[in-house]
Design a protein around this motif. Sequence first.
Motif, PDB file in Angstrom:
ATOM      1  N   MET A 108       0.887  -1.256   0.018  1.00 51.28           N
ATOM      2  CA  MET A 108      -0.014   0.125  -0.030  1.00 51.28           C
ATOM      3  C   MET A 108       0.633   1.351   0.018  1.00 51.28           C
ATOM      4  SD  MET A 108      -2.692  -1.183  -0.101  1.00 51.28           S
ATOM      5  CE  MET A 108      -3.908   0.127  -0.060  1.00 51.28           C
ATOM      6  N   ARG A 109       2.097   1.091   0.137  1.00 57.05           N
ATOM      7  CA  ARG A 109       2.903   2.206   0.318  1.00 57.05           C
ATOM      8  C   ARG A 109       4.106   2.532  -1.026  1.00 57.05           C
ATOM      9  NH1 ARG A 109       5.753   3.142   5.682  1.00 57.05           N
ATOM     10  NH2 ARG A 109       6.525   4.903   4.808  1.00 57.05           N
ATOM     11  N   SER A 110       4.243   3.537  -1.220  1.00 59.57           N
ATOM     12  CA  SER A 110       4.987   3.847  -2.288  1.00 59.57           C
ATOM     13  C   SER A 110       5.800   5.023  -2.059  1.00 59.57           C
ATOM     14  CB  SER A 110       4.316   3.901  -3.793  1.00 59.57           C
ATOM     15  OG  SER A 110       3.604   4.984  -3.694  1.00 59.57           O
ATOM     16  N   SER A 111       5.901   5.197  -0.686  1.00 61.51           N
ATOM     17  CA  SER A 111       6.624   6.488  -0.126  1.00 61.51           C
ATOM     18  C   SER A 111       7.946   6.727  -0.669  1.00 61.51           C
ATOM     19  CB  SER A 111       6.697   6.447   1.382  1.00 61.51           C
ATOM     20  OG  SER A 111       7.188   5.370   2.013  1.00 61.51           O
ATOM     21  N   THR A 112       8.645   5.692  -0.845  1.00 61.56           N
ATOM     22  CA  THR A 112      10.129   5.942  -1.287  1.00 61.56           C
ATOM     23  C   THR A 112      10.249   6.433  -2.531  1.00 61.56           C
ATOM     24  OG1 THR A 112      10.901   4.261   0.270  1.00 61.56           O
ATOM     25  CG2 THR A 112      12.691   4.847  -1.188  1.00 61.56           C
ATOM     26  N   LEU A 113       9.607   5.728  -3.462  1.00 61.64           N
ATOM     27  CA  LEU A 113       9.438   6.086  -4.908  1.00 61.64           C
ATOM     28  C   LEU A 113       8.889   7.396  -5.243  1.00 61.64           C
ATOM     29  CD1 LEU A 113       9.990   4.551  -7.611  1.00 61.64           C
ATOM     30  CD2 LEU A 113       7.404   3.920  -7.734  1.00 61.64           C
ATOM     31  N   LEU A 114       7.896   7.676  -4.375  1.00 60.80           N
ATOM     32  CA  LEU A 114       7.545   9.167  -4.649  1.00 60.80           C
ATOM     33  C   LEU A 114       8.469  10.288  -4.215  1.00 60.80           C
ATOM     34  CD1 LEU A 114       3.656   8.948  -3.429  1.00 60.80           C
ATOM     35  CD2 LEU A 114       4.460   9.680  -5.746  1.00 60.80           C
ATOM     36  N   ALA A 115       9.182   9.928  -2.969  1.00 62.57           N
ATOM     37  CA  ALA A 115      10.023  10.797  -2.586  1.00 62.57           C
ATOM     38  C   ALA A 115      11.409  10.764  -3.618  1.00 62.57           C
ATOM     39  CB  ALA A 115      10.217  10.335  -1.359  1.00 62.57           C
ATOM     40  N   ALA A 116      11.758   9.743  -3.824  1.00 61.26           N
ATOM     41  CA  ALA A 116      13.053   9.579  -4.670  1.00 61.26           C
ATOM     42  C   ALA A 116      12.738  10.535  -5.962  1.00 61.26           C
ATOM     43  CB  ALA A 116      13.248   8.119  -4.774  1.00 61.26           C
ATOM     44  N   PHE A 117      11.903  10.209  -6.534  1.00 66.04           N
ATOM     45  CA  PHE A 117      11.726  10.671  -7.984  1.00 66.04           C
ATOM     46  C   PHE A 117      11.038  12.249  -7.820  1.00 66.04           C
ATOM     47  CE2 PHE A 117      12.662   6.253  -9.016  1.00 66.04           C
ATOM     48  CZ  PHE A 117      13.759   6.420  -9.698  1.00 66.04           C
ATOM     49  N   PHE A 118      10.897  12.787  -6.798  1.00 66.76           N
ATOM     50  CA  PHE A 118      10.031  14.021  -6.783  1.00 66.76           C
ATOM     51  C   PHE A 118      10.667  15.235  -7.566  1.00 66.76           C
ATOM     52  CE2 PHE A 118       9.554  18.155  -4.675  1.00 66.76           C
ATOM     53  CZ  PHE A 118       8.347  18.229  -4.654  1.00 66.76           C
ATOM     54  N   PRO A 119      10.217  15.934  -8.323  1.00 67.43           N
ATOM     55  CA  PRO A 119       8.789  15.847  -8.586  1.00 67.43           C
ATOM     56  C   PRO A 119       8.556  15.309  -9.799  1.00 67.43           C
ATOM     57  CG  PRO A 119       9.906  17.973  -9.473  1.00 67.43           C
ATOM     58  CD  PRO A 119      10.921  16.944  -8.838  1.00 67.43           C
ATOM     59  N   LEU A 120       9.131  14.382 -10.361  1.00 69.50           N
ATOM     60  CA  LEU A 120       8.607  13.562 -11.670  1.00 69.50           C
ATOM     61  C   LEU A 120       7.704  12.901 -11.650  1.00 69.50           C
ATOM     62  CD1 LEU A 120      12.528  12.526 -12.529  1.00 69.50           C
ATOM     63  CD2 LEU A 120      11.118  14.655 -13.367  1.00 69.50           C
ATOM     64  N   LEU A 121       7.229  12.348 -10.261  1.00 67.21           N
ATOM     65  CA  LEU A 121       6.042  11.469 -10.144  1.00 67.21           C
ATOM     66  C   LEU A 121       4.920  12.253  -9.755  1.00 67.21           C
ATOM     67  CD1 LEU A 121       7.652   8.089  -9.037  1.00 67.21           C
ATOM     68  CD2 LEU A 121       7.033   8.763 -11.435  1.00 67.21           C
ATOM     69  N   GLY A 122       5.263  13.557  -9.495  1.00 71.10           N
ATOM     70  CA  GLY A 122       3.879  14.432  -9.164  1.00 71.10           C
ATOM     71  C   GLY A 122       4.547  15.244  -8.224  1.00 71.10           C
ATOM     72  N   ALA A 123       3.947  16.408  -7.953  1.00 69.82           N
ATOM     73  CA  ALA A 123       4.585  17.559  -7.036  1.00 69.82           C
ATOM     74  C   ALA A 123       3.942  17.203  -5.559  1.00 69.82           C
ATOM     75  CB  ALA A 123       4.009  18.733  -7.438  1.00 69.82           C
ATOM     76  N   HIS A 124       3.905  15.965  -5.121  1.00 69.10           N
ATOM     77  CA  HIS A 124       3.646  15.527  -3.811  1.00 69.10           C
ATOM     78  C   HIS A 124       4.266  14.624  -3.097  1.00 69.10           C
ATOM     79  CE1 HIS A 124       1.340  12.671  -6.139  1.00 69.10           C
ATOM     80  NE2 HIS A 124       1.086  12.059  -5.205  1.00 69.10           N
ATOM     81  N   PHE A 125       4.499  14.489  -1.895  1.00 73.31           N
ATOM     82  CA  PHE A 125       4.966  13.309  -1.361  1.00 73.31           C
ATOM     83  C   PHE A 125       3.916  12.376  -0.645  1.00 73.31           C
ATOM     84  CE2 PHE A 125       8.223  16.564  -0.901  1.00 73.31           C
ATOM     85  CZ  PHE A 125       9.341  15.939  -1.525  1.00 73.31           C
ATOM     86  N   TYR A 126       4.131  11.314  -0.316  1.00 76.95           N
ATOM     87  CA  TYR A 126       3.484  10.082   0.340  1.00 76.95           C
ATOM     88  C   TYR A 126       2.699  10.891   1.613  1.00 76.95           C
ATOM     89  CZ  TYR A 126       1.943   5.899   2.534  1.00 76.95           C
ATOM     90  OH  TYR A 126       1.134   4.886   3.330  1.00 76.95           O
ATOM     91  N   ALA A 127       1.550  10.921   2.117  1.00 73.28           N
ATOM     92  CA  ALA A 127       0.852  11.164   2.973  1.00 73.28           C
ATOM     93  C   ALA A 127       1.259  10.223   4.070  1.00 73.28           C
ATOM     94  CB  ALA A 127      -0.625  11.735   2.774  1.00 73.28           C
ATOM     95  N   LEU A 128       1.768  10.549   5.270  1.00 71.90           N
ATOM     96  CA  LEU A 128       1.842   9.698   6.314  1.00 71.90           C
ATOM     97  C   LEU A 128       0.713   9.416   7.095  1.00 71.90           C
ATOM     98  CD1 LEU A 128       4.325   8.227   7.502  1.00 71.90           C
ATOM     99  CD2 LEU A 128       4.335   9.773   9.409  1.00 71.90           C
ATOM    100  N   PRO A 129       0.073   8.185   7.160  1.00 70.95           N
ATOM    101  CA  PRO A 129      -1.193   7.900   7.731  1.00 70.95           C
ATOM    102  C   PRO A 129      -1.310   8.002   9.394  1.00 70.95           C
ATOM    103  CG  PRO A 129      -0.065   5.984   7.078  1.00 70.95           C
ATOM    104  CD  PRO A 129       0.753   6.967   6.666  1.00 70.95           C
ATOM    105  N   PHE A 130      -0.194   8.293  10.013  1.00 65.00           N
ATOM    106  CA  PHE A 130      -0.081   8.293  11.286  1.00 65.00           C
ATOM    107  C   PHE A 130      -0.467   9.760  11.817  1.00 65.00           C
ATOM    108  CE2 PHE A 130       3.267   5.059   9.806  1.00 65.00           C
ATOM    109  CZ  PHE A 130       2.539   4.043   9.847  1.00 65.00           C
ATOM    110  N   HIS A 131      -1.063   9.727  13.016  1.00 67.72           N
ATOM    111  CA  HIS A 131      -1.147  11.116  13.664  1.00 67.72           C
ATOM    112  C   HIS A 131      -0.345  11.581  14.690  1.00 67.72           C
ATOM    113  CE1 HIS A 131      -5.029  11.215  11.353  1.00 67.72           C
ATOM    114  NE2 HIS A 131      -5.026  10.089  11.926  1.00 67.72           N
ATOM    115  N   SER A 132       0.677  10.558  15.044  1.00 70.60           N
ATOM    116  CA  SER A 132       1.643  10.930  15.951  1.00 70.60           C
ATOM    117  C   SER A 132       3.033  10.096  16.113  1.00 70.60           C
ATOM    118  CB  SER A 132       1.242  10.829  17.281  1.00 70.60           C
ATOM    119  OG  SER A 132       1.162   9.222  17.649  1.00 70.60           O
TER     120      SER A 132
END
Length: 177
Positions: A108-132
Motif C-alpha cells: 500500500m506504500r510507495s513513499s520511497t518511490l514518490l520521494a526519490a523521484f520528486f517531482p517527476l512522479l507528481g508534486a506531492h509526497f506520500y501522506a503519512l497515515p499516522f497522527h503521532s
Amino acid sequence: MIFLGHIGIGKRMAKPWSAKLPVGWLVLGTVLPDLIDKPLYYAFVAITGRSGADLGLISGTRTVGHTFLLVGLIGIFAWRGSPKAKALVLGLLTHFVLDFIGDLFDPMRSSTLLAAFFPLLGAHFYALPFHSMKDHLAAKLNPYALGGEVVGALLLFQDWRRKKRQLPAKRPQISKK
C-alpha cells in the motif's frame, strides 16, 4: 528500519566502494534522509496540529531528504572529488535501497518511490497515515523493520569485534632500575 539497520546494513552494502572514504561521512549518509525528514515532519505536526495530507507538501517522513535531488546536489561535490561527499552519496544510496526493499513488504506504500523521484512522479509526497510519532513507531514493529535492526546491530557488533582484535594490546611498561 530505524537507525541500526540503515547504519549496519548500509556500511556492509557500501563496503566494496568505501575503502578510501571517511567512515563517519558514510554512516551519516546512511541515516541522513531520516535525520532530515522525520524531525521536519514532526516539527510541522507540532507547530500546526495537523498531520498527513492536511500538512500540504511535507505530508510524511519521506520527503526532501529522500529525494534524488538531494543526492544530486551532494553528488556535484562528489564529482568534484570530495571524499566526504562521495561517502555521503554512497550512504544515501544504501538508505534508498533499504527503503525501497521495505516498501515491497507493504504494497500500500510507495513513499520511497514518490520521494526519490520528486517531482517527476507528481508534486506531492506520500501522506503519512499516522497522527503521532507514537503511532509511527508502533508501525515499525513489523518483521522487516525489526529484522533490519537486529541484522544491523549484529553487523555493527561484528565490525566492532573485528576492529578490537586488530588493535595492538597495550602492555604495561616495566621500568628497569
